[in-house]
Scaffold this motif. Structure first.
Motif, PDB file in Angstrom:
ATOM      1  N   UNK A  38       0.854  -1.189   0.000  1.00  0.00           N
ATOM      2  CA  UNK A  38       0.000   0.000   0.000  1.00  0.00           C
ATOM      3  C   UNK A  38       0.881   1.227   0.000  1.00  0.00           C
ATOM      4  N   UNK A  39       0.683   2.081  -0.994  1.00  0.00           N
ATOM      5  CA  UNK A  39       1.494   3.295  -1.173  1.00  0.00           C
ATOM      6  C   UNK A  39       2.987   2.983  -1.216  1.00  0.00           C
ATOM      7  N   UNK A  40       3.320   1.844  -1.828  1.00  0.00           N
ATOM      8  CA  UNK A  40       4.717   1.449  -1.994  1.00  0.00           C
ATOM      9  C   UNK A  40       5.353   0.799  -0.782  1.00  0.00           C
ATOM     10  N   UNK A  53      -9.007  -2.774   4.866  1.00  0.00           N
ATOM     11  CA  UNK A  53      -8.108  -3.870   5.223  1.00  0.00           C
ATOM     12  C   UNK A  53      -7.146  -3.395   6.303  1.00  0.00           C
ATOM     13  N   UNK A  54      -6.973  -4.214   7.314  1.00  0.00           N
ATOM     14  CA  UNK A  54      -6.010  -3.921   8.383  1.00  0.00           C
ATOM     15  C   UNK A  54      -4.656  -4.444   7.945  1.00  0.00           C
ATOM     16  N   UNK A  55      -3.657  -3.570   7.889  1.00  0.00           N
ATOM     17  CA  UNK A  55      -2.313  -3.922   7.439  1.00  0.00           C
ATOM     18  C   UNK A  55      -1.307  -3.771   8.566  1.00  0.00           C
ATOM     19  N   UNK A  56      -0.317  -4.650   8.570  1.00  0.00           N
ATOM     20  CA  UNK A  56       0.821  -4.539   9.494  1.00  0.00           C
ATOM     21  C   UNK A  56       2.069  -4.343   8.646  1.00  0.00           C
ATOM     22  N   UNK A  88      -2.279  -3.043  -3.483  1.00  0.00           N
ATOM     23  CA  UNK A  88      -1.757  -3.710  -4.681  1.00  0.00           C
ATOM     24  C   UNK A  88      -0.835  -4.861  -4.285  1.00  0.00           C
ATOM     25  N   UNK A  89      -0.431  -5.625  -5.292  1.00  0.00           N
ATOM     26  CA  UNK A  89       0.537  -6.719  -5.133  1.00  0.00           C
ATOM     27  C   UNK A  89       0.107  -7.734  -4.075  1.00  0.00           C
ATOM     28  N   UNK A  90      -1.117  -8.199  -4.174  1.00  0.00           N
ATOM     29  CA  UNK A  90      -1.589  -9.225  -3.249  1.00  0.00           C
ATOM     30  C   UNK A  90      -0.865 -10.534  -3.517  1.00  0.00           C
ATOM     31  N   UNK A  91      -0.449 -11.210  -2.488  1.00  0.00           N
ATOM     32  CA  UNK A  91       0.125 -12.551  -2.632  1.00  0.00           C
ATOM     33  C   UNK A  91      -0.093 -13.318  -1.335  1.00  0.00           C
TER      34      UNK A  91
END
Length: 99
Positions: A38-40, A53-56, A88-91
């Protein structure tokens, strides 16, 4: 199903089914991790809810924490809510563990 040890002196793990009648030996153990960007900034996706989405952050530093507006959840662990459409770039990666 739950993985549990039989007793403290037994070094073998087994999977406990909902009933005690059936027990299966664990043949492989892995952890599934969802990575995203997210945002690079590389992150792990923890939870999705209502378009967010909750991101760490994977490797938090002062620049990435400030760019995302992440908050300190625990010492050295920074998390942030992000719009799911911007991620972006989901894996998905399965990390195998040796038994």
């Amino acid at each position: 199903m739950t993985a549990a040890r039989e007793a403290p002196h037994v070094a073998e793990f087994r999977v406990l089914a909902m009933t005690r009648a059936a027990r299966y030996a664990v043949e492989a153990l892995s952890r599934r991790v969802r990575y995203a960007r997210w945002r690079g900034v590389p992150c792990t996706a923890l939870h999705q809810e209502a378009g967010w989405t909750r991101l760490r952050l994977c490797r938090p530093d002062a620049d990435s924490v400030a760019a995302l507006g992440a908050q300190c959840y625990e010492r050295g662990i920074y998390e942030v809510w992000a719009p799911t459409a911007e991620i972006a770039d989901h894996s998905i990666v399965d990390i195998e563990y040796a038994l």
